[in-house]
Design a protein around this motif. Structure first.
Motif, PDB file in Angstrom:
ATOM      1  N   ALA A 198       3.367  -3.844  -7.663  1.00 29.07           N
ATOM      2  CA  ALA A 198       2.297  -2.928  -7.285  1.00 29.07           C
ATOM      3  C   ALA A 198       0.952  -3.586  -7.576  1.00 29.07           C
ATOM      4  O   ALA A 198       0.722  -4.055  -8.698  1.00 29.07           O
ATOM      5  N   ALA A 199       0.089  -3.608  -6.570  1.00 32.45           N
ATOM      6  CA  ALA A 199      -1.226  -4.245  -6.705  1.00 32.45           C
ATOM      7  C   ALA A 199      -2.313  -3.199  -6.901  1.00 32.45           C
ATOM      8  O   ALA A 199      -2.214  -2.077  -6.383  1.00 32.45           O
ATOM      9  N   SER A 200      -3.356  -3.594  -7.614  1.00 34.27           N
ATOM     10  CA  SER A 200      -4.473  -2.683  -7.884  1.00 34.27           C
ATOM     11  C   SER A 200      -5.535  -2.728  -6.793  1.00 34.27           C
ATOM     12  O   SER A 200      -6.536  -2.014  -6.874  1.00 34.27           O
ATOM     13  N   ILE A 201      -5.288  -3.570  -5.779  1.00 34.72           N
ATOM     14  CA  ILE A 201      -6.230  -3.704  -4.675  1.00 34.72           C
ATOM     15  C   ILE A 201      -5.506  -3.480  -3.360  1.00 34.72           C
ATOM     16  O   ILE A 201      -4.284  -3.418  -3.321  1.00 34.72           O
ATOM     17  N   SER A 202      -6.252  -3.409  -2.302  1.00 40.71           N
ATOM     18  CA  SER A 202      -5.679  -3.308  -0.971  1.00 40.71           C
ATOM     19  C   SER A 202      -5.184  -4.685  -0.546  1.00 40.71           C
ATOM     20  O   SER A 202      -5.951  -5.636  -0.506  1.00 40.71           O
ATOM     21  N   ILE A 203      -3.888  -4.793  -0.237  1.00 41.45           N
ATOM     22  CA  ILE A 203      -3.290  -6.103   0.014  1.00 41.45           C
ATOM     23  C   ILE A 203      -3.229  -6.470   1.488  1.00 41.45           C
ATOM     24  O   ILE A 203      -2.755  -7.559   1.833  1.00 41.45           O
ATOM     25  N   ASN A 222       1.694  -2.139   3.112  1.00 45.72           N
ATOM     26  CA  ASN A 222       0.244  -2.222   2.943  1.00 45.72           C
ATOM     27  C   ASN A 222      -0.369  -0.875   2.563  1.00 45.72           C
ATOM     28  O   ASN A 222      -1.393  -0.835   1.869  1.00 45.72           O
ATOM     29  N   ALA A 223       0.238   0.191   2.997  1.00 42.86           N
ATOM     30  CA  ALA A 223      -0.295   1.515   2.658  1.00 42.86           C
ATOM     31  C   ALA A 223      -0.141   1.811   1.162  1.00 42.86           C
ATOM     32  O   ALA A 223      -1.005   2.448   0.546  1.00 42.86           O
TER      33      ALA A 223
END
Length: 114
Positions: free
Chosen positions: A23-28, A72-73
């Motif tokens: 899980a990323a803390s930014i938009s990937i 991406n969502a």
């Protein structure tokens, strides 16, 4: 600040499956995502990569067994690992190349016993 949080590691027997999630803390959406692994005394090696336009690349040792996907969502990247082998035992790291800087998660241990 970019943060990557991995989950899903564990200990399994040979031939079983595990799914790792990142899980990323930014938009990937505009960036490539990857999974690497590392064993003691060895360099970190690329296991699987998925580009921002969904092209995938795998290390030869995992072709046909591992599948990398992205959402991406949800800003997540997963690694489905099937038919695990003892040689897959390693710490697995999620990676993003964000604006020229490589960011890593904290790593998750995968142990496969024969």
């Amino acid at each position: 600040q970019v943060q990557l949080v991995e989950s899903g590691g564990g200990s399994v027997q040979e031939g079983k499956s595990l799914k790792l999630s990142c899980a990323a803390s930014i938009s990937i959406g505009l960036y490539n995502m990857a999974w690497y692994r590392q064993t003691p005394g060895k360099q970190r090696e690329l296991v699987a990569l998925i580009t921002f336009y969904d092209i995938t690349k795998y290390d030869d040792s995992v072709v046909g067994r591992f599948t990398i996907t992205r959402d991406n969502a949800a800003n997540t990247a997963d690694l489905q690992m099937n038919n695990l082998q003892p040689t897959d035992t390693a710490v697995y790291y999620c990676n993003i190349n964000y604006r020229g800087t490589m960011y890593w998660g904290q790593g998750t241990q995968v142990t496969v016993s024969s």
